[in-house]
Design a protein around this motif. Structure first.
Motif, PDB file in Angstrom:
ATOM      1  N   ALA A  38      17.842  -4.380   2.211  1.00  8.15           N
ATOM      2  CA  ALA A  38      18.712  -5.076   1.256  1.00  8.15           C
ATOM      3  C   ALA A  38      17.941  -6.044   0.364  1.00  8.15           C
ATOM      4  O   ALA A  38      18.494  -6.565  -0.597  1.00  8.15           O
ATOM      5  CB  ALA A  38      19.807  -5.826   2.006  1.00  8.15           C
ATOM      6  N   GLU A  39      16.669  -6.278   0.671  1.00 12.01           N
ATOM      7  CA  GLU A  39      15.851  -7.170  -0.151  1.00 12.01           C
ATOM      8  C   GLU A  39      15.617  -6.543  -1.522  1.00 12.01           C
ATOM      9  O   GLU A  39      15.521  -5.322  -1.638  1.00 12.01           O
ATOM     10  CB  GLU A  39      14.504  -7.438   0.529  1.00 12.01           C
ATOM     11  CG  GLU A  39      14.618  -8.183   1.832  1.00 12.01           C
ATOM     12  CD  GLU A  39      15.157  -9.586   1.655  1.00 12.01           C
ATOM     13  OE1 GLU A  39      14.752 -10.268   0.685  1.00 12.01           O
ATOM     14  OE2 GLU A  39      15.997 -10.001   2.472  1.00 12.01           O
ATOM     15  N   PRO A  40      15.516  -7.352  -2.563  1.00 16.05           N
ATOM     16  CA  PRO A  40      15.271  -6.814  -3.904  1.00 16.05           C
ATOM     17  C   PRO A  40      13.960  -6.032  -3.966  1.00 16.05           C
ATOM     18  O   PRO A  40      12.965  -6.404  -3.345  1.00 16.05           O
ATOM     19  CB  PRO A  40      15.190  -8.054  -4.793  1.00 16.05           C
ATOM     20  CG  PRO A  40      15.815  -9.143  -4.014  1.00 16.05           C
ATOM     21  CD  PRO A  40      15.644  -8.796  -2.575  1.00 16.05           C
ATOM     22  N   TRP A  41      13.988  -4.938  -4.719  1.00 13.73           N
ATOM     23  CA  TRP A  41      12.811  -4.097  -4.895  1.00 13.73           C
ATOM     24  C   TRP A  41      11.809  -4.795  -5.803  1.00 13.73           C
ATOM     25  O   TRP A  41      12.181  -5.452  -6.773  1.00 13.73           O
ATOM     26  CB  TRP A  41      13.226  -2.760  -5.511  1.00 13.73           C
ATOM     27  CG  TRP A  41      12.114  -1.787  -5.629  1.00 13.73           C
ATOM     28  CD1 TRP A  41      11.747  -0.874  -4.698  1.00 13.73           C
ATOM     29  CD2 TRP A  41      11.232  -1.609  -6.736  1.00 13.73           C
ATOM     30  NE1 TRP A  41      10.683  -0.139  -5.142  1.00 13.73           N
ATOM     31  CE2 TRP A  41      10.343  -0.584  -6.411  1.00 13.73           C
ATOM     32  CE3 TRP A  41      11.097  -2.227  -7.969  1.00 13.73           C
ATOM     33  CZ2 TRP A  41       9.344  -0.150  -7.262  1.00 13.73           C
ATOM     34  CZ3 TRP A  41      10.094  -1.808  -8.827  1.00 13.73           C
ATOM     35  CH2 TRP A  41       9.232  -0.778  -8.473  1.00 13.73           C
ATOM     36  N   TYR A  43       7.575  -4.177  -7.528  1.00 12.92           N
ATOM     37  CA  TYR A  43       6.467  -3.231  -7.699  1.00 12.92           C
ATOM     38  C   TYR A  43       5.446  -3.360  -6.587  1.00 12.92           C
ATOM     39  O   TYR A  43       4.872  -2.373  -6.143  1.00 12.92           O
ATOM     40  CB  TYR A  43       5.783  -3.427  -9.053  1.00 12.92           C
ATOM     41  CG  TYR A  43       6.564  -2.845 -10.195  1.00 12.92           C
ATOM     42  CD1 TYR A  43       6.589  -1.485 -10.422  1.00 12.92           C
ATOM     43  CD2 TYR A  43       7.293  -3.663 -11.048  1.00 12.92           C
ATOM     44  CE1 TYR A  43       7.318  -0.936 -11.458  1.00 12.92           C
ATOM     45  CE2 TYR A  43       8.016  -3.132 -12.095  1.00 12.92           C
ATOM     46  CZ  TYR A  43       8.023  -1.766 -12.295  1.00 12.92           C
ATOM     47  OH  TYR A  43       8.746  -1.242 -13.321  1.00 12.92           O
ATOM     48  N   ALA A  44       5.206  -4.571  -6.145  1.00 10.34           N
ATOM     49  CA  ALA A  44       4.204  -4.803  -5.106  1.00 10.34           C
ATOM     50  C   ALA A  44       4.665  -4.315  -3.743  1.00 10.34           C
ATOM     51  O   ALA A  44       3.851  -4.032  -2.876  1.00 10.34           O
ATOM     52  CB  ALA A  44       3.864  -6.286  -5.029  1.00 10.34           C
ATOM     53  N   GLY A  45       5.954  -4.210  -3.545  1.00  6.92           N
ATOM     54  CA  GLY A  45       6.475  -3.804  -2.241  1.00  6.92           C
ATOM     55  C   GLY A  45       6.511  -4.968  -1.283  1.00  6.92           C
ATOM     56  O   GLY A  45       5.917  -6.017  -1.534  1.00  6.92           O
ATOM     57  N   PRO A  46       7.189  -4.785  -0.169  1.00  9.61           N
ATOM     58  CA  PRO A  46       7.294  -5.879   0.805  1.00  9.61           C
ATOM     59  C   PRO A  46       5.967  -6.106   1.538  1.00  9.61           C
ATOM     60  O   PRO A  46       5.275  -5.142   1.866  1.00  9.61           O
ATOM     61  CB  PRO A  46       8.385  -5.404   1.763  1.00  9.61           C
ATOM     62  CG  PRO A  46       8.461  -3.932   1.580  1.00  9.61           C
ATOM     63  CD  PRO A  46       7.971  -3.623   0.216  1.00  9.61           C
ATOM     64  N   PRO A  47       5.634  -7.352   1.824  1.00  4.89           N
ATOM     65  CA  PRO A  47       4.391  -7.624   2.545  1.00  4.89           C
ATOM     66  C   PRO A  47       4.481  -7.292   4.039  1.00  4.89           C
ATOM     67  O   PRO A  47       3.468  -7.005   4.671  1.00  4.89           O
ATOM     68  CB  PRO A  47       4.162  -9.116   2.334  1.00  4.89           C
ATOM     69  CG  PRO A  47       5.514  -9.665   2.022  1.00  4.89           C
ATOM     70  CD  PRO A  47       6.296  -8.565   1.380  1.00  4.89           C
ATOM     71  N   ASP A  48       5.671  -7.320   4.594  1.00  4.98           N
ATOM     72  CA  ASP A  48       5.860  -7.044   6.018  1.00  4.98           C
ATOM     73  C   ASP A  48       5.741  -5.537   6.294  1.00  4.98           C
ATOM     74  O   ASP A  48       6.416  -4.733   5.650  1.00  4.98           O
ATOM     75  CB  ASP A  48       7.248  -7.539   6.444  1.00  4.98           C
ATOM     76  CG  ASP A  48       7.577  -7.216   7.886  1.00  4.98           C
ATOM     77  OD1 ASP A  48       6.678  -7.368   8.739  1.00  4.98           O
ATOM     78  OD2 ASP A  48       8.727  -6.816   8.155  1.00  4.98           O
ATOM     79  N   PRO A  49       4.892  -5.125   7.242  1.00  2.00           N
ATOM     80  CA  PRO A  49       4.725  -3.699   7.535  1.00  2.00           C
ATOM     81  C   PRO A  49       6.027  -3.008   7.967  1.00  2.00           C
ATOM     82  O   PRO A  49       6.249  -1.841   7.632  1.00  2.00           O
ATOM     83  CB  PRO A  49       3.703  -3.665   8.676  1.00  2.00           C
ATOM     84  CG  PRO A  49       2.992  -4.959   8.596  1.00  2.00           C
ATOM     85  CD  PRO A  49       3.965  -5.944   8.024  1.00  2.00           C
ATOM     86  N   TYR A  50       6.881  -3.711   8.697  1.00  2.00           N
ATOM     87  CA  TYR A  50       8.159  -3.126   9.120  1.00  2.00           C
ATOM     88  C   TYR A  50       9.044  -2.835   7.907  1.00  2.00           C
ATOM     89  O   TYR A  50       9.635  -1.764   7.800  1.00  2.00           O
ATOM     90  CB  TYR A  50       8.863  -4.066  10.094  1.00  2.00           C
ATOM     91  CG  TYR A  50      10.212  -3.584  10.553  1.00  2.00           C
ATOM     92  CD1 TYR A  50      10.339  -2.421  11.306  1.00  2.00           C
ATOM     93  CD2 TYR A  50      11.367  -4.287  10.241  1.00  2.00           C
ATOM     94  CE1 TYR A  50      11.577  -1.978  11.733  1.00  2.00           C
ATOM     95  CE2 TYR A  50      12.607  -3.859  10.675  1.00  2.00           C
ATOM     96  CZ  TYR A  50      12.705  -2.701  11.415  1.00  2.00           C
ATOM     97  OH  TYR A  50      13.943  -2.265  11.836  1.00  2.00           O
ATOM     98  N   ALA A  51       9.104  -3.775   6.973  1.00  2.00           N
ATOM     99  CA  ALA A  51       9.893  -3.566   5.756  1.00  2.00           C
ATOM    100  C   ALA A  51       9.290  -2.437   4.921  1.00  2.00           C
ATOM    101  O   ALA A  51      10.025  -1.628   4.343  1.00  2.00           O
ATOM    102  CB  ALA A  51       9.960  -4.855   4.945  1.00  2.00           C
TER     103      ALA A  51
END
Length: 72
Positions: A38-41, A43-51
Motif C-alpha cells: 500500500a506504500e506509494p510507488w 522509481y527507486a523502489g522500497p529499501p526494505d527487502p521484504y517490501a
C-alpha cells in the motif's frame, strides 16, 4: 535470494501473528502482512527487502496474467 527470503519472512510473520502458514490465512488476516504494497510507488523502489519482494511478486503475477492465453 529475494524470493526465498521473502517467502520465508512472509510465512514467519504469519506464524508469529496467527500461528499458521500464510496460505491458511483469511483475506482479512493477510492485510497487515501485505501492508508494504500500500506504500506509494517510487522509481527507486522500497529499501526494505521484504517490501521489494512483495512488489516483485505482485509484478510477476500481473505479468503472468497479462501474458496468459486466457487474458489474450
Amino acid at each position: 535470494t529475494l524470493s526465498r527470503n521473502g517467502l520465508d519472512r512472509l510465512n514467519s510473520e504469519a506464524h508469529t501473528r496467527f500461528g499458521k502458514d500464510f496460505a491458511a490465512l483469511t483475506p482479512e488476516q493477510t492485510k497487515p502482512l501485505l501492508a508494504p504494497l500500500a506504500e506509494p510507488w517510487t522509481y527507486a523502489g522500497p529499501p526494505d527487502p521484504y517490501a521489494r519482494f512483495l512488489r516483485e511478486a505482485k509484478d510477476d503475477m500481473i505479468q503472468a496474467t497479462t501474458s496468459s492465453r486466457e487474458y489474450a
